[in-house]
Design a protein around this motif. Sequence first.
Motif, PDB file in Angstrom:
ATOM      1  N   ASP A  34       5.002  11.741  15.700  1.00  0.00           N
ATOM      2  CA  ASP A  34       4.187  11.922  16.897  1.00  0.00           C
ATOM      3  C   ASP A  34       2.728  12.201  16.519  1.00  0.00           C
ATOM      4  OD1 ASP A  34       6.330  11.515  18.556  1.00  0.00           O
ATOM      5  OD2 ASP A  34       6.761  13.647  18.861  1.00  0.00           O
ATOM      6  N   VAL A  35       2.522  13.066  15.536  1.00  0.00           N
ATOM      7  CA  VAL A  35       1.168  13.356  15.078  1.00  0.00           C
ATOM      8  C   VAL A  35       0.530  12.108  14.478  1.00  0.00           C
ATOM      9  CG1 VAL A  35      -0.231  14.744  13.493  1.00  0.00           C
ATOM     10  CG2 VAL A  35       1.708  15.780  14.673  1.00  0.00           C
ATOM     11  N   ASN A  36       1.322  11.338  13.751  1.00  0.00           N
ATOM     12  CA  ASN A  36       0.810  10.129  13.116  1.00  0.00           C
ATOM     13  C   ASN A  36       0.309   9.122  14.154  1.00  0.00           C
ATOM     14  OD1 ASN A  36       0.457   8.106  10.942  1.00  0.00           O
ATOM     15  ND2 ASN A  36       2.227   7.124  11.890  1.00  0.00           N
ATOM     16  N   LYS A  37       1.039   8.974  15.261  1.00  0.00           N
ATOM     17  CA  LYS A  37       0.617   8.033  16.303  1.00  0.00           C
ATOM     18  C   LYS A  37      -0.745   8.425  16.864  1.00  0.00           C
ATOM     19  CE  LYS A  37       5.310   6.789  17.779  1.00  0.00           C
ATOM     20  NZ  LYS A  37       6.313   6.867  18.878  1.00  0.00           N
ATOM     21  N   LYS A  38      -0.913   9.711  17.158  1.00  0.00           N
ATOM     22  CA  LYS A  38      -2.180  10.185  17.695  1.00  0.00           C
ATOM     23  C   LYS A  38      -3.293  10.044  16.655  1.00  0.00           C
ATOM     24  CE  LYS A  38      -0.839  11.702  21.768  1.00  0.00           C
ATOM     25  NZ  LYS A  38      -1.397  11.178  23.042  1.00  0.00           N
ATOM     26  N   PHE A  39      -3.021  10.496  15.449  1.00  0.00           N
ATOM     27  CA  PHE A  39      -4.026  10.471  14.390  1.00  0.00           C
ATOM     28  C   PHE A  39      -4.482   9.040  14.096  1.00  0.00           C
ATOM     29  CE2 PHE A  39      -5.045  10.319   9.791  1.00  0.00           C
ATOM     30  CZ  PHE A  39      -6.145  11.160   9.788  1.00  0.00           C
ATOM     31  N   GLY A  47     -13.434   3.486  13.942  1.00  0.00           N
ATOM     32  CA  GLY A  47     -13.554   2.344  13.050  1.00  0.00           C
ATOM     33  C   GLY A  47     -12.938   2.550  11.686  1.00  0.00           C
ATOM     34  N   CYS A  48     -11.990   3.469  11.571  1.00  0.00           N
ATOM     35  CA  CYS A  48     -11.328   3.764  10.297  1.00  0.00           C
ATOM     36  C   CYS A  48      -9.820   3.615  10.469  1.00  0.00           C
ATOM     37  CB  CYS A  48     -11.682   5.169   9.815  1.00  0.00           C
ATOM     38  SG  CYS A  48     -13.467   5.505   9.756  1.00  0.00           S
ATOM     39  N   ALA A  49      -9.098   3.949   9.436  1.00  0.00           N
ATOM     40  CA  ALA A  49      -7.634   3.908   9.499  1.00  0.00           C
ATOM     41  C   ALA A  49      -7.083   5.216   8.955  1.00  0.00           C
ATOM     42  CB  ALA A  49      -7.092   2.729   8.695  1.00  0.00           C
ATOM     43  N   GLY A  50      -5.951   5.631   9.484  1.00  0.00           N
ATOM     44  CA  GLY A  50      -5.357   6.885   9.038  1.00  0.00           C
ATOM     45  C   GLY A  50      -3.857   6.899   9.254  1.00  0.00           C
ATOM     46  N   VAL A  83      -6.195   8.283   4.570  1.00  0.00           N
ATOM     47  CA  VAL A  83      -7.300   7.712   5.347  1.00  0.00           C
ATOM     48  C   VAL A  83      -7.906   6.527   4.600  1.00  0.00           C
ATOM     49  CG1 VAL A  83      -7.890   9.846   6.555  1.00  0.00           C
ATOM     50  CG2 VAL A  83      -8.886   9.399   4.319  1.00  0.00           C
ATOM     51  N   LYS A  84      -8.572   5.697   5.382  1.00  0.00           N
ATOM     52  CA  LYS A  84      -9.319   4.560   4.824  1.00  0.00           C
ATOM     53  C   LYS A  84     -10.589   4.394   5.647  1.00  0.00           C
ATOM     54  CE  LYS A  84      -8.309   0.210   5.658  1.00  0.00           C
ATOM     55  NZ  LYS A  84      -7.707  -1.147   5.678  1.00  0.00           N
ATOM     56  N   PHE A  85     -11.744   4.454   4.979  1.00  0.00           N
ATOM     57  CA  PHE A  85     -13.025   4.379   5.668  1.00  0.00           C
ATOM     58  C   PHE A  85     -13.758   3.065   5.421  1.00  0.00           C
ATOM     59  CE2 PHE A  85     -12.147   8.881   5.602  1.00  0.00           C
ATOM     60  CZ  PHE A  85     -12.628   9.315   6.829  1.00  0.00           C
ATOM     61  N   ARG A  86     -13.224   2.234   4.543  1.00  0.00           N
ATOM     62  CA  ARG A  86     -13.868   0.953   4.243  1.00  0.00           C
ATOM     63  C   ARG A  86     -12.837  -0.159   4.312  1.00  0.00           C
ATOM     64  NH1 ARG A  86     -15.261   5.050   1.503  1.00  0.00           N
ATOM     65  NH2 ARG A  86     -17.443   5.751   1.368  1.00  0.00           N
ATOM     66  N   GLU A  87     -13.275  -1.295   4.799  1.00  0.00           N
ATOM     67  CA  GLU A  87     -12.361  -2.403   5.025  1.00  0.00           C
ATOM     68  C   GLU A  87     -11.682  -2.846   3.732  1.00  0.00           C
ATOM     69  OE1 GLU A  87     -10.268  -4.942   7.383  1.00  0.00           O
ATOM     70  OE2 GLU A  87     -11.759  -3.489   8.066  1.00  0.00           O
ATOM     71  N   ALA A  88     -12.432  -2.841   2.637  1.00  0.00           N
ATOM     72  CA  ALA A  88     -11.897  -3.357   1.374  1.00  0.00           C
ATOM     73  C   ALA A  88     -10.998  -2.358   0.659  1.00  0.00           C
ATOM     74  CB  ALA A  88     -13.046  -3.755   0.452  1.00  0.00           C
ATOM     75  N   SER A  89     -11.008  -1.094   1.059  1.00  0.00           N
ATOM     76  CA  SER A  89     -10.221  -0.071   0.370  1.00  0.00           C
ATOM     77  C   SER A  89      -8.811   0.022   0.953  1.00  0.00           C
ATOM     78  CB  SER A  89     -10.919   1.276   0.445  1.00  0.00           C
ATOM     79  OG  SER A  89     -11.016   1.708   1.793  1.00  0.00           O
ATOM     80  N   THR A  90      -7.991   0.856   0.343  1.00  0.00           N
ATOM     81  CA  THR A  90      -6.631   1.086   0.817  1.00  0.00           C
ATOM     82  C   THR A  90      -6.496   2.543   1.273  1.00  0.00           C
ATOM     83  OG1 THR A  90      -5.910   1.647  -1.426  1.00  0.00           O
ATOM     84  CG2 THR A  90      -5.683  -0.653  -0.730  1.00  0.00           C
ATOM     85  N   LEU A  91      -5.394   2.848   1.937  1.00  0.00           N
ATOM     86  CA  LEU A  91      -5.153   4.219   2.373  1.00  0.00           C
ATOM     87  C   LEU A  91      -5.008   5.130   1.158  1.00  0.00           C
ATOM     88  CD1 LEU A  91      -2.588   3.646   5.265  1.00  0.00           C
ATOM     89  CD2 LEU A  91      -4.883   4.584   5.503  1.00  0.00           C
ATOM     90  N   GLN A  92      -5.741   6.236   1.186  1.00  0.00           N
ATOM     91  CA  GLN A  92      -5.699   7.206   0.103  1.00  0.00           C
ATOM     92  C   GLN A  92      -5.512   8.596   0.673  1.00  0.00           C
ATOM     93  OE1 GLN A  92      -9.563   6.165  -1.694  1.00  0.00           O
ATOM     94  NE2 GLN A  92      -8.450   5.543  -3.534  1.00  0.00           N
ATOM     95  N   VAL A  93      -4.867   9.468  -0.101  1.00  0.00           N
ATOM     96  CA  VAL A  93      -4.674  10.849   0.327  1.00  0.00           C
ATOM     97  C   VAL A  93      -6.032  11.533   0.432  1.00  0.00           C
ATOM     98  CG1 VAL A  93      -3.665  13.079  -0.252  1.00  0.00           C
ATOM     99  CG2 VAL A  93      -2.391  10.978  -0.723  1.00  0.00           C
ATOM    100  N   LEU A  94      -6.256  12.213   1.535  1.00  0.00           N
ATOM    101  CA  LEU A  94      -7.536  12.887   1.760  1.00  0.00           C
ATOM    102  C   LEU A  94      -7.746  13.967   0.696  1.00  0.00           C
ATOM    103  CD1 LEU A  94      -9.941  13.130   3.781  1.00  0.00           C
ATOM    104  CD2 LEU A  94      -8.632  14.924   4.925  1.00  0.00           C
ATOM    105  N   SER A  95      -8.892  13.920   0.034  1.00  0.00           N
ATOM    106  CA  SER A  95      -9.177  14.900  -1.017  1.00  0.00           C
ATOM    107  C   SER A  95     -10.679  15.011  -1.218  1.00  0.00           C
ATOM    108  CB  SER A  95      -8.513  14.494  -2.337  1.00  0.00           C
ATOM    109  OG  SER A  95      -9.126  13.335  -2.877  1.00  0.00           O
TER     110      SER A  95
END
Length: 223
Positions: A34-39, A47-50, A83-95
């Motif tokens: 449920d949190v994932n859907k909202k996030f 304009g990002c992914a999470g 999270v992913k903040f750039r189109e060319a990157s992949t999802l990475q653990v927030l750190s």
Amino acid sequence: EQLDEAGGEKDMKKQQLEQKLDRWESSLINIVQDVNKKFSAYMKEVGCAGEIRLFTAGADTRRDDEGDNVRYNFKDWGVEILVKFREASTLQVLSAQTHSGGERSVSTIMYLMGLQNLMSSPFRCVDEINQGLDERNERLVFKRIVENSTLPAGSSNTDHCGQYFLITPKLLPNLDGMENENITVLFVFSGAHNFNSCLDWNVDKFIEDKKNFLSQDEEEDAS
């Protein structure tokens, strides 16, 4: 015989524990989803992914000395924010090692907004969450805070979004949502020219002083 009885009791207790764990883990997974859907939706707005995942430290693959799956090391469990903040990157653990302060601020506030929908609280408070954000992200984050914090209350005492206190030394001008009637802006003043007491705040005296000031201007213009 006693050893056999002890072994049977141990197996029964382990089976009961497994059943309880399955029910608890299922509920936990549903909450994380449920949190994932909202996030994910909130991150898409900026304009990002999470993504939010339940981290179990490989509980289904690790085994103890007896060869059984290790599922009870809950100290190793946790929630991963990817999270992913750039189109060319992949999802990475927030750190802190991978992401900037602004990126971490955006991710954190969107995660908190996702959690907010799952719990009832009389109020929430964040301090300077908008600091470190660029203008675009600050406007998007503020808009999300307003939308989540001004939802109409439901029929029950617990069905409400609660009050939301945003403490900050500054805000951008012309923010979306500032015209919402459910928003109150409180200014905190400090300095040598402040009132010594709250009783010095006298609106009638302010009006009288203003009238006297205007009268003096009119007399000067007439002369």
